[in-house]
Design a protein around this motif. Structure first.
Motif, PDB file in Angstrom:
ATOM      1  N   ASN A 147      17.657   8.803  -9.817  1.00 20.25           N
ATOM      2  CA  ASN A 147      17.072  10.104 -10.250  1.00 20.25           C
ATOM      3  C   ASN A 147      15.941  10.714 -10.575  1.00 20.25           C
ATOM      4  N   PHE A 148      15.350   9.949 -11.233  1.00 19.37           N
ATOM      5  CA  PHE A 148      13.807  10.041 -11.728  1.00 19.37           C
ATOM      6  C   PHE A 148      13.190  10.211 -10.647  1.00 19.37           C
ATOM      7  N   LEU A 149      13.093   9.233  -9.660  1.00 16.39           N
ATOM      8  CA  LEU A 149      12.333   9.136  -8.431  1.00 16.39           C
ATOM      9  C   LEU A 149      12.545  10.264  -7.511  1.00 16.39           C
ATOM     10  N   ARG A 150      13.767  10.726  -7.414  1.00 18.75           N
ATOM     11  CA  ARG A 150      14.140  11.856  -6.443  1.00 18.75           C
ATOM     12  C   ARG A 150      13.819  13.112  -7.069  1.00 18.75           C
ATOM     13  N   GLY A 151      13.734  13.271  -8.552  1.00 21.73           N
ATOM     14  CA  GLY A 151      13.607  14.367  -9.241  1.00 21.73           C
ATOM     15  C   GLY A 151      12.203  14.544  -9.729  1.00 21.73           C
ATOM     16  N   PRO A 152      12.078  14.346 -10.865  1.00 24.95           N
ATOM     17  CA  PRO A 152      10.625  14.580 -11.270  1.00 24.95           C
ATOM     18  C   PRO A 152       9.206  13.950 -10.588  1.00 24.95           C
ATOM     19  N   ALA A 153       9.583  12.790  -9.832  1.00 29.65           N
ATOM     20  CA  ALA A 153       8.500  12.256  -8.858  1.00 29.65           C
ATOM     21  C   ALA A 153       8.503  12.780  -7.621  1.00 29.65           C
ATOM     22  N   ALA A 154       9.564  13.467  -7.299  1.00 30.40           N
ATOM     23  CA  ALA A 154       9.618  14.119  -6.050  1.00 30.40           C
ATOM     24  C   ALA A 154       9.593  13.212  -4.728  1.00 30.40           C
ATOM     25  N   CYS A 155      10.339  12.058  -4.763  1.00 27.89           N
ATOM     26  CA  CYS A 155      10.118  11.025  -3.770  1.00 27.89           C
ATOM     27  C   CYS A 155      11.190  11.366  -2.748  1.00 27.89           C
ATOM     28  N   ASP A 156      11.015  10.915  -1.533  1.00 25.78           N
ATOM     29  CA  ASP A 156      12.264  10.773  -0.321  1.00 25.78           C
ATOM     30  C   ASP A 156      12.905   9.440  -0.102  1.00 25.78           C
ATOM     31  N   LEU A 157      12.112   8.597  -0.304  1.00 24.89           N
ATOM     32  CA  LEU A 157      12.609   7.227  -0.173  1.00 24.89           C
ATOM     33  C   LEU A 157      12.113   6.250  -1.207  1.00 24.89           C
ATOM     34  N   VAL A 158      12.676   5.083  -1.067  1.00 22.95           N
ATOM     35  CA  VAL A 158      12.631   4.057  -2.222  1.00 22.95           C
ATOM     36  C   VAL A 158      12.454   2.686  -1.577  1.00 22.95           C
ATOM     37  N   GLY A 159      11.567   1.732  -1.936  1.00 24.62           N
ATOM     38  CA  GLY A 159      11.392   0.459  -1.387  1.00 24.62           C
ATOM     39  C   GLY A 159      10.890  -0.527  -2.150  1.00 24.62           C
ATOM     40  N   MET A 160      10.545  -1.624  -1.782  1.00 27.45           N
ATOM     41  CA  MET A 160       9.980  -2.769  -2.671  1.00 27.45           C
ATOM     42  C   MET A 160       8.812  -3.082  -2.229  1.00 27.45           C
ATOM     43  N   THR A 161       8.082  -2.901  -1.165  1.00 25.00           N
ATOM     44  CA  THR A 161       6.981  -3.704  -0.437  1.00 25.00           C
ATOM     45  C   THR A 161       5.663  -2.914  -0.187  1.00 25.00           C
ATOM     46  N   ASN A 162       5.699  -1.311   0.236  1.00 27.78           N
ATOM     47  CA  ASN A 162       4.643  -0.993   0.881  1.00 27.78           C
ATOM     48  C   ASN A 162       3.589  -0.717  -0.168  1.00 27.78           C
ATOM     49  N   VAL A 163       3.788  -0.994  -1.513  1.00 27.06           N
ATOM     50  CA  VAL A 163       2.708  -1.188  -2.387  1.00 27.06           C
ATOM     51  C   VAL A 163       2.712  -2.457  -2.992  1.00 27.06           C
ATOM     52  N   PRO A 164       1.414  -3.362  -2.812  1.00 22.50           N
ATOM     53  CA  PRO A 164      -0.031  -2.314  -2.422  1.00 22.50           C
ATOM     54  C   PRO A 164      -0.347  -2.469  -0.988  1.00 22.50           C
ATOM     55  N   GLU A 165       0.861  -2.973   0.019  1.00 24.36           N
ATOM     56  CA  GLU A 165       0.211  -3.220   1.454  1.00 24.36           C
ATOM     57  C   GLU A 165      -0.626  -1.750   1.785  1.00 24.36           C
ATOM     58  N   VAL A 166       0.036  -0.540   1.436  1.00 19.26           N
ATOM     59  CA  VAL A 166      -0.808   0.509   2.222  1.00 19.26           C
ATOM     60  C   VAL A 166      -1.952   0.614   1.621  1.00 19.26           C
ATOM     61  N   PHE A 167      -2.309   0.362   0.300  1.00 20.68           N
ATOM     62  CA  PHE A 167      -3.834   0.716  -0.421  1.00 20.68           C
ATOM     63  C   PHE A 167      -4.502  -0.281   0.077  1.00 20.68           C
ATOM     64  N   LEU A 168      -4.215  -1.711   0.223  1.00 23.46           N
ATOM     65  CA  LEU A 168      -5.077  -2.950   0.729  1.00 23.46           C
ATOM     66  C   LEU A 168      -5.345  -2.474   2.219  1.00 23.46           C
ATOM     67  N   ALA A 169      -4.413  -2.027   2.841  1.00 23.66           N
ATOM     68  CA  ALA A 169      -4.965  -1.673   4.420  1.00 23.66           C
ATOM     69  C   ALA A 169      -6.045  -0.563   4.060  1.00 23.66           C
ATOM     70  N   ARG A 170      -6.073   0.384   3.412  1.00 24.66           N
ATOM     71  CA  ARG A 170      -7.001   1.282   3.354  1.00 24.66           C
ATOM     72  C   ARG A 170      -8.393   0.751   2.839  1.00 24.66           C
ATOM     73  N   GLU A 171      -8.218  -0.120   1.853  1.00 23.26           N
ATOM     74  CA  GLU A 171      -9.562  -0.861   1.508  1.00 23.26           C
ATOM     75  C   GLU A 171     -10.205  -1.621   2.762  1.00 23.26           C
ATOM     76  N   ALA A 172      -9.248  -2.288   3.578  1.00 20.67           N
ATOM     77  CA  ALA A 172      -9.724  -2.912   4.842  1.00 20.67           C
ATOM     78  C   ALA A 172     -10.016  -1.984   5.821  1.00 20.67           C
ATOM     79  N   GLN A 173     -10.088  -0.979   5.590  1.00 28.07           N
ATOM     80  CA  GLN A 173     -10.391   0.227   6.677  1.00 28.07           C
ATOM     81  C   GLN A 173      -9.549   0.045   7.943  1.00 28.07           C
TER      82      GLN A 173
END
Length: 285
Positions: free
Chosen positions: A170-196
């Protein structure tokens, strides 16, 4: 050059004509598995199962640094992940596919979330952490294949491996305004940006997490597995439609993702030691 990171249930792609398996040791350790180089419709792709070939790695055990660095070393420029997620919104039903465009980092453990440090300082912008050009191309492939793709969604990443509590959901869908929840995309997405790298995730909604009042709708592993097969086939169909019909992965077009370190690196290159330059030069390519 296209790289694909397979999530839960996606440990190989039958349509890949395998040319070579790259068993790489990186400056950050070993990737989750040997990286498969092959062809799909005459296009070269690199495939890596995020959790290992036998799904023996929990989300916090994945060596995200090694995975991203190894793919970049092999020449990958565009990276598509496939991930199972819980839906935090009514309009994203189990079985639906979404392309997250924003990320909320709710990981509290000690995952290594950056390549930088120990004498090399950089601060990349992640205001828009995914590649819109890549997402547009995947959505286009989805329309051609008759597959609905949700856009403009926010992915909350949690530690796992336990499934979340109702209060967290309820916190994630309410105050954090998220639509999806998972366990793996962080830090993958941010490392990909650091790797250009141009990065986007094909997220498969398997459940409604546990925010609804009806206990029968709360996520369980049994529920996920029962529903996942058909949804995974839809995601694979979308992925193959993208690979087969889109010229992006063979083009020389460069989006802003591919130059993310141009103004982010603070440490002068001439003051960076030889060992550090080995991994940094790969990111800078």
């Amino acid at each position: 050059m296209l790289g694909i990171i397979g999530g839960t249930g996606l440990y190989n792609i039958e349509q890949i004509v395998i040319k070579h398996a790259h068993d790489i040791t990186t400056p950050f350790g070993k990737p989750s598995a040997p990286i498969i180089e092959g062809k799909i419709s005459n296009k070269t792709v690199f495939f890596l199962p995020r959790h290992g070939t036998s799904h023996d790695l929990l989300p916090h055990e994945v060596n995200y640094q090694a995975n991203i660095w190894a793919l970049k070393k092999l020449g990958v420029t565009h990276l598509v992940g496939v991930s199972a997620v819980g839906s935090l919104q009514h309009d994203i039903a189990p079985g639906d596919i979404a392309l997250p465009e924003q990320y909320f980092d709710f990981v509290k453990g000690n995952r290594k979330k950056t390549f930088f440090g120990k004498g090399v300082a950089a601060h990349v912008s992640t205001a828009e952490p995914t590649c819109q050009i890549l997402a547009d191309s995947i959505e286009k492939a989805g329309k051609a294949a008759g597959i609905l793709v949700h856009r403009g969604k926010t992915y909350a990443c949690v530690d796992g491996p336990r499934l979340g509590s109702k209060a967290e959901s309820n916190f994630l869908r309410g105050p954090a305004a998220c639509d999806l929840v998972g366990m793996t995309n962080v830090p993958e997405v941010f490392l990909a940006r650091e790797a250009q790298l141009s990065y986007c995730t094909i997220a498969i909604a398997t459940d409604y997490d546990c925010w609804q009042d009806d206990p029968s709708l709360h996520v369980s592993v049994e529920q996920v597995i029962q529903r996942y097969g058909a949804s995974l086939e839809k995601a694979k169909k979308l992925l193959l439609a993208f690979v087969e019909n889109d010229d992006l992965i063979n083009s020389a077009d460069v989006c802003k993702c591919r130059t993310s370190l141009s103004s982010a690196l603070l440490t002068p290159l001439d003051s960076i030691s030889g060992n550090q330059r080995i991994w940094l030069d790969t990111l800078l390519r």
